[in-house]
Design a protein around this motif. Sequence first.
Motif, mmCIF file in Angstrom:
data_model
loop_
_atom_site.group_PDB
_atom_site.id
_atom_site.type_symbol
_atom_site.label_atom_id
_atom_site.label_comp_id
_atom_site.label_asym_id
_atom_site.label_seq_id
_atom_site.Cartn_x
_atom_site.Cartn_y
_atom_site.Cartn_z
ATOM 1 N N LEU A 174 5.722 0.179 -8.209
ATOM 2 C CA LEU A 174 5.805 1.508 -7.603
ATOM 3 C C LEU A 174 7.129 1.619 -6.872
ATOM 4 N N LEU A 207 8.518 8.748 -4.719
ATOM 5 C CA LEU A 207 7.363 9.570 -4.346
ATOM 6 C C LEU A 207 7.867 10.828 -3.667
ATOM 7 N N LEU A 232 -0.391 11.513 2.860
ATOM 8 C CA LEU A 232 -1.142 10.277 2.612
ATOM 9 C C LEU A 232 -1.376 9.513 3.905
ATOM 10 N N SER A 251 -1.673 -0.253 1.638
ATOM 11 C CA SER A 251 -2.380 -1.013 0.606
ATOM 12 C C SER A 251 -1.673 -0.893 -0.743
ATOM 13 N N TYR A 254 1.514 -3.050 -5.169
ATOM 14 C CA TYR A 254 2.456 -2.629 -6.205
ATOM 15 C C TYR A 254 3.895 -3.105 -5.980
ATOM 16 N N SER A 286 -9.497 3.400 -4.627
ATOM 17 C CA SER A 286 -8.722 2.764 -3.546
ATOM 18 C C SER A 286 -7.259 3.210 -3.504
ATOM 19 N N TYR A 287 -6.339 2.239 -3.505
ATOM 20 C CA TYR A 287 -4.907 2.536 -3.312
ATOM 21 C C TYR A 287 -4.270 3.213 -4.524
ATOM 22 N N HIS A 288 -5.020 3.368 -5.610
ATOM 23 C CA HIS A 288 -4.459 4.125 -6.735
ATOM 24 C C HIS A 288 -4.217 5.590 -6.370
ATOM 25 N N THR A 289 -4.662 5.959 -5.187
ATOM 26 C CA THR A 289 -4.422 7.314 -4.691
ATOM 27 C C THR A 289 -2.933 7.551 -4.417
ATOM 28 N N VAL A 290 -2.151 6.477 -4.425
ATOM 29 C CA VAL A 290 -0.694 6.569 -4.271
ATOM 30 C C VAL A 290 -0.047 6.332 -5.640
ATOM 31 N N GLY A 291 0.892 7.200 -6.003
ATOM 32 C CA GLY A 291 1.658 6.942 -7.222
ATOM 33 C C GLY A 291 1.027 7.506 -8.474
ATOM 34 N N HIS A 305 -1.395 6.743 -10.605
ATOM 35 C CA HIS A 305 -2.784 6.624 -11.076
ATOM 36 C C HIS A 305 -3.771 7.458 -10.266
ATOM 37 N N LYS A 306 -3.282 8.544 -9.667
ATOM 38 C CA LYS A 306 -4.148 9.371 -8.804
ATOM 39 C C LYS A 306 -5.349 9.949 -9.556
#
Lengths: 134, 300
Positions: free
Chosen positions: A107, A112, A120, A127, A132, B203-208, B210-211
Motif C-alpha cells: 500500500l 491515498l 478513516l 493496522s 501492508y 478489518s484493515y482492508h477498509t484502507v486502500g 480492497h474496501k
Amino acid sequence: MTRVVMLNDNSEAFTKKVNEMTNDMITLCEQCGICSTSCPVAEDMDIPPSEIMRLVQLGDEYVLETKAIWVCASCYTCTVRCPRGVDLSKVTEALRQINLRTNVNYLDIDNLDSEEVEELPAIALVSAMRKYTG
Amino acid sequence: MMKKFPYYPGCTLKQYPKKFGIPSEESARALGLEMVEIPRWNCCGAVASLTADDMMHQVAPIRNLIRVQEMNDEGLVDNEYRLVVFCSMCFNTLKRANMMVKENEAALNTINEFMDREQDYKANVEVVHFLEILRDMGFYRLEDMIKKPLKGLKIAPYYGCNLLRPKEVGIDNPEAPTIMENFVEALGAEVIDNPLKSLCCGSYHTVGGHKDIVAERTYAIVNAARKAGADMMITACPLCAFNLDDRQALTKELHPEFQHMPVLYFTQILAFALGLEDKAGLEENYVDARPILREKGLMD
Ligand code: SF4
Ligand code: SF4
C-alpha cells in the motif's frame, strides 16, 4: 487453472525459512481444506488458503506473488478450525513480511486520497500500515 | 467505594471520545469501577505481530505493561495488575504480546534488554477486556444497576474476530460465544442471534484497494442481523464499528436496495441503559439509532 509447480535450488531453503518464521507450522498441514472452506475472504483470493500451505510445503516461491496473502485479513478463523493445529495466519504474515522486507510496500499511503484519509479512524490506518507496509 | 483499575484507552477511544471514550469511562464509573488511564501509554500497534522473528513489534505493547507495574509502584492503583481494555483490537494485541513473553523467557529478556531505560517487565500483568470485568462482577448485578431497561429493543451482538480468536486469547468459546448475549440480556433488551456474528468484517482492508471486501461483508452481516429480526447491532471493536456503521454508505452504493441498520459501540448502549443518555454519544454514529429508540418508547 492448472499450474506447474516450479521447484529450484532455493525451494528447500524457502520452506525452511517460512517454517522458522511461523514456529513450525508448515509440515503439520495435511491438506484437508477446512481453512479454505472457513475463510471469510476466500472468494476474493486467487488461490485458497490450503493452496498457500501446499505451495509453501513444496517450496514454490510463486506463493509470494499471489493476491491471497494480502487478502487474508488475519481473522484467525482458520486458526481455530484447523484439525492439525496449524496457525495459517502466521504463514500469510510470514509471506507478507518476506515481501515487505525487500522494501516493496503493498500500500502506498501517499497515493491515498487525502479526503479519504481524513475520514478513516487511526486504528484503520495503523493496522493497514502494519500489514501492508514494511 | 470506587474500585480502581489500570486502563488502556488506545487511539480510537481518544480520537472519537464522544462515541467511544466517554461512554466507556462513564459507564464504568456508574458501576463503581474507576478507569485510571495509564500515564504515558503508547500505541499498541493495533494488530498482533505473528512471526517468530519479529520481536520489534512486541516492544510497544510490552512497554504499556511496564507502565502498569509503575502505576502499582506509585500507588495510582492498589495492587491491581489487571489491565482493562475496551477496544477488541488493543485487547488482542496486548494480550498476545503478554502471552508470548510469559511463554518465552528468551524473548522477554531480549525485550527487557532492548528497553534499557525502562524497568524490566516482570510478566505479572493480566490483560482483560471490560466485558470480562462485567462477567466477573456478575451480569445479574449489572441488571440490578440498569436505570432504563431496554424493553422491546432487539439487539444482535456482533463479536468479529479479536474478542474470540485465537482460542487462547478469546474471552469466550470461539465458535459458540455467549458473553455479549448475557450482556444484552442484563440491559433488558431482547437478544437476536446473528449467524454471522463472528464473521470477519474485513478489518484493515477498509484502507486502500480492497474496501469492497469490507462493504460486501457489511452487506452480509447487517442483512443477516435484519433477517433474524434485529433493530440494531452492537460491537466491542472500534474498527468493526467503523466498517459496519460508516461503511454502510459504500454498501448502499454497491447495493441500492440495502437498508441501513444502527450499529452501536457496546458501551454506548450500556451508558444509555444506565441512564447516561447525554454521555452515550448517540449523535455520533453514521446510522442514527435514536429513531428506533424513540419508536420503542425508550427516548423522548
Ligand atoms: S485446515 Fe489446517 S490441515 Fe487443513 S488444509 Fe488448512 S492448514 Fe492444512
Ligand atoms: S486468517 Fe486469513 S486465511 Fe485464515 S480464515 Fe482468516 S482471512 Fe482466511
